[in-house]
Design a protein around this motif. Sequence first.
Motif, PDB file in Angstrom:
ATOM      1  N   UNK A 236      31.169 -40.685  -6.038  1.00  0.00           N
ATOM      2  CA  UNK A 236      31.876 -39.608  -5.331  1.00  0.00           C
ATOM      3  C   UNK A 236      31.065 -39.043  -4.164  1.00  0.00           C
ATOM      4  N   UNK A 237      30.455 -39.933  -3.424  1.00  0.00           N
ATOM      5  CA  UNK A 237      29.655 -39.530  -2.264  1.00  0.00           C
ATOM      6  C   UNK A 237      30.194 -40.200  -0.994  1.00  0.00           C
ATOM      7  N   UNK A 238      30.200 -39.448   0.110  1.00  0.00           N
ATOM      8  CA  UNK A 238      30.580 -39.971   1.421  1.00  0.00           C
ATOM      9  C   UNK A 238      29.478 -39.659   2.419  1.00  0.00           C
ATOM     10  N   UNK A 239      29.306 -40.551   3.387  1.00  0.00           N
ATOM     11  CA  UNK A 239      28.231 -40.337   4.349  1.00  0.00           C
ATOM     12  C   UNK A 239      28.633 -39.304   5.400  1.00  0.00           C
ATOM     13  N   UNK A 240      27.666 -38.514   5.798  1.00  0.00           N
ATOM     14  CA  UNK A 240      27.822 -37.597   6.922  1.00  0.00           C
ATOM     15  C   UNK A 240      27.351 -38.289   8.200  1.00  0.00           C
ATOM     16  N   UNK A 241      26.156 -38.880   8.099  1.00  0.00           N
ATOM     17  CA  UNK A 241      25.620 -39.668   9.217  1.00  0.00           C
ATOM     18  C   UNK A 241      24.499 -40.560   8.709  1.00  0.00           C
ATOM     19  N   UNK A 242      24.215 -41.579   9.478  1.00  0.00           N
ATOM     20  CA  UNK A 242      23.138 -42.517   9.161  1.00  0.00           C
ATOM     21  C   UNK A 242      22.083 -42.401  10.245  1.00  0.00           C
ATOM     22  N   UNK A 243      20.869 -42.072   9.844  1.00  0.00           N
ATOM     23  CA  UNK A 243      19.776 -41.854  10.807  1.00  0.00           C
ATOM     24  C   UNK A 243      18.752 -42.981  10.674  1.00  0.00           C
ATOM     25  N   UNK A 244      18.649 -43.791  11.698  1.00  0.00           N
ATOM     26  CA  UNK A 244      17.639 -44.841  11.719  1.00  0.00           C
ATOM     27  C   UNK A 244      16.333 -44.319  12.287  1.00  0.00           C
ATOM     28  N   UNK A 245      15.261 -44.480  11.549  1.00  0.00           N
ATOM     29  CA  UNK A 245      13.947 -44.039  12.009  1.00  0.00           C
ATOM     30  C   UNK A 245      13.026 -45.253  12.071  1.00  0.00           C
ATOM     31  N   UNK A 246      11.804 -45.045  12.555  1.00  0.00           N
ATOM     32  CA  UNK A 246      10.890 -46.179  12.760  1.00  0.00           C
ATOM     33  C   UNK A 246      10.554 -46.904  11.468  1.00  0.00           C
ATOM     34  N   UNK A 247      10.378 -46.159  10.385  1.00  0.00           N
ATOM     35  CA  UNK A 247       9.931 -46.788   9.143  1.00  0.00           C
ATOM     36  C   UNK A 247      11.016 -46.862   8.080  1.00  0.00           C
ATOM     37  N   UNK A 248      12.287 -46.724   8.499  1.00  0.00           N
ATOM     38  CA  UNK A 248      13.362 -46.825   7.524  1.00  0.00           C
ATOM     39  C   UNK A 248      14.667 -46.224   8.000  1.00  0.00           C
ATOM     40  N   UNK A 249      15.483 -45.827   7.024  1.00  0.00           N
ATOM     41  CA  UNK A 249      16.805 -45.257   7.292  1.00  0.00           C
ATOM     42  C   UNK A 249      16.993 -44.052   6.381  1.00  0.00           C
ATOM     43  N   UNK A 250      17.553 -42.979   6.952  1.00  0.00           N
ATOM     44  CA  UNK A 250      17.887 -41.794   6.169  1.00  0.00           C
ATOM     45  C   UNK A 250      19.399 -41.669   6.141  1.00  0.00           C
ATOM     46  N   UNK A 251      19.961 -41.666   4.928  1.00  0.00           N
ATOM     47  CA  UNK A 251      21.398 -41.501   4.762  1.00  0.00           C
ATOM     48  C   UNK A 251      21.687 -40.047   4.415  1.00  0.00           C
ATOM     49  N   UNK A 252      22.429 -39.365   5.280  1.00  0.00           N
ATOM     50  CA  UNK A 252      22.827 -37.983   5.056  1.00  0.00           C
ATOM     51  C   UNK A 252      24.230 -37.982   4.456  1.00  0.00           C
ATOM     52  N   UNK A 253      24.379 -37.399   3.265  1.00  0.00           N
ATOM     53  CA  UNK A 253      25.664 -37.375   2.573  1.00  0.00           C
ATOM     54  C   UNK A 253      26.366 -36.040   2.771  1.00  0.00           C
ATOM     55  N   UNK A 254      27.684 -36.062   2.676  1.00  0.00           N
ATOM     56  CA  UNK A 254      28.466 -34.842   2.873  1.00  0.00           C
ATOM     57  C   UNK A 254      28.183 -33.810   1.781  1.00  0.00           C
ATOM     58  N   UNK A 255      27.674 -34.258   0.648  1.00  0.00           N
ATOM     59  CA  UNK A 255      27.320 -33.334  -0.433  1.00  0.00           C
ATOM     60  C   UNK A 255      26.050 -32.551  -0.134  1.00  0.00           C
ATOM     61  N   UNK A 256      25.368 -32.906   0.962  1.00  0.00           N
ATOM     62  CA  UNK A 256      24.109 -32.253   1.304  1.00  0.00           C
ATOM     63  C   UNK A 256      22.884 -33.048   0.908  1.00  0.00           C
ATOM     64  N   UNK A 257      23.060 -34.107   0.125  1.00  0.00           N
ATOM     65  CA  UNK A 257      21.926 -34.937  -0.288  1.00  0.00           C
ATOM     66  C   UNK A 257      21.448 -35.807   0.871  1.00  0.00           C
ATOM     67  N   UNK A 258      20.177 -36.199   0.784  1.00  0.00           N
ATOM     68  CA  UNK A 258      19.602 -37.144   1.738  1.00  0.00           C
ATOM     69  C   UNK A 258      18.875 -38.231   0.954  1.00  0.00           C
ATOM     70  N   UNK A 259      19.046 -39.475   1.380  1.00  0.00           N
ATOM     71  CA  UNK A 259      18.378 -40.608   0.741  1.00  0.00           C
ATOM     72  C   UNK A 259      17.643 -41.391   1.815  1.00  0.00           C
ATOM     73  N   UNK A 260      16.389 -41.714   1.536  1.00  0.00           N
ATOM     74  CA  UNK A 260      15.620 -42.514   2.480  1.00  0.00           C
ATOM     75  C   UNK A 260      15.243 -43.843   1.835  1.00  0.00           C
ATOM     76  N   UNK A 261      15.328 -44.910   2.629  1.00  0.00           N
ATOM     77  CA  UNK A 261      14.966 -46.237   2.139  1.00  0.00           C
ATOM     78  C   UNK A 261      14.438 -47.065   3.305  1.00  0.00           C
ATOM     79  N   UNK A 262      13.931 -48.254   2.981  1.00  0.00           N
ATOM     80  CA  UNK A 262      13.400 -49.138   4.021  1.00  0.00           C
ATOM     81  C   UNK A 262      14.509 -49.724   4.885  1.00  0.00           C
ATOM     82  N   UNK A 263      15.722 -49.848   4.323  1.00  0.00           N
ATOM     83  CA  UNK A 263      16.837 -50.423   5.069  1.00  0.00           C
ATOM     84  C   UNK A 263      18.144 -49.967   4.437  1.00  0.00           C
ATOM     85  N   UNK A 264      19.230 -50.135   5.180  1.00  0.00           N
ATOM     86  CA  UNK A 264      20.560 -49.797   4.685  1.00  0.00           C
ATOM     87  C   UNK A 264      21.475 -50.985   4.892  1.00  0.00           C
TER      88      UNK A 264
END
Length: 464
Positions: A236-264
Amino acid sequence: MAVYNYDVVVLGSGPAGEGAAMNAAKAGRKVAMVDSRRQVGGNCTHLGTIPSKALRHSVRQIMQFNTNPMFRAIGEPRWFSFPDVLKSAEKVISKQVASRTGYYARNRVDVFFGSGSFADEQTIEVVCANGVVEKLVAKHIIIATGSRPYRPADIDFHHPRIYDSDTILSLGHTPRKLIVYGAGVIGCEYASIFSGLGVLIELVDNRGQLLSFLDSEISQALSYHFSNNNITVRHNEDYERVEGVDNGVILHLKSGKKIKADALLWCNGRTGNTDALGLENIGVKVNGRGQIEVDEAYRTCVPNIYGAGDVIGWPSLASAAHDQGRSAAGSIVDNNSWRFVNDVPTGIYTIPEISSIGKNEQELTQAKVPYEVGKAFFKSMARAQIAGEPQGMLKILFHRETLEVLGVHCFGYQASEIVHIGQAIMSQPGELNTLKYFVNTTFNYPTMAEAYRVAAYDGLNRLF
């Protein structure tokens, strides 16, 4: 500009296009195939089904090597990189291309490599790689151009750490942590593949249950298996925006959560490959996902133009696409090969795999059908024990009074093979579709097919 005349021109050499071309050619029609690649096979062979299933097979072998005590006596567990595993897939692709190229040669189907588009309702213009334009005039045209991953405009797919299910095959390293956005069939399959390589997975699902079209017990079994294998599922999560950074990707969810990983890896929907076909020149319209509408004969709103495969939408399976293409051609040549393809088994190549056909428990309950359940758990099956594959079960749903088989659902080792036995019985007319077949038939022992006998006895024991 050279002009060629044909009875049938097919656009796209994936399963749907191949099925259409072969059926028309065998019916004595003069057929041409047009494909934008320089090799036949379509996305199925080059980007989808074949590479992903070859990858899955290799990962399963690695998992067996790293967990089987017999192999542990030989040496310590080994680590394999994603690029190394990809090499095995490339070998299968080349073999598939060679086989399929032979089909066209043997059936005297002319193949044009280039971008084809409609000049009018009976004319396809093909722009070849060298810039030469060929004109193909045909009585009938079949659109089988397939689909590609849906790409929202607000996500930067040019970022080196953001992938879709096509571009993931160019991944040059093994991430330690991967976000998979979209928990449909493709998302779940790739989550399994990467998890098998030891990658931590964040699987983001915008629904409340994995693969909610499945029988709920099978879906729950997959969820439980994922939770034991480095896969965190976020429902039950939807993305707000996807932020690509130098060392990975940050997924911003509409629920307010943020997830960071090496790739998406983006696995949320597909789009029909129709935007470059010049459909506006013939009056064929597409929906918001680029898919064309056809009737049960696979005919579009233009009487001599047909569609088949992923480009028409559901069920978007290679198996169904081939039959749809064959049926579209059958509608044209009238050789009794047409059928509306609506009895397709589900094949999901997670680890373990899933397959099903017919109704599930939720549907039968809602329809107030008096059904009963028979189960065979693989942990008790000799063949599964020999193979070291104890996870999973076969589940048969049948009518309490008539014993008609209503649905077959399987999770585990060889599920996509096992389901076809149930499919064969369910397709029998009248009283021949019966659970009794499984108790009155001798199955080889030990086999996975024997699970039908065990499940049938289990179900009959529930009756009173």
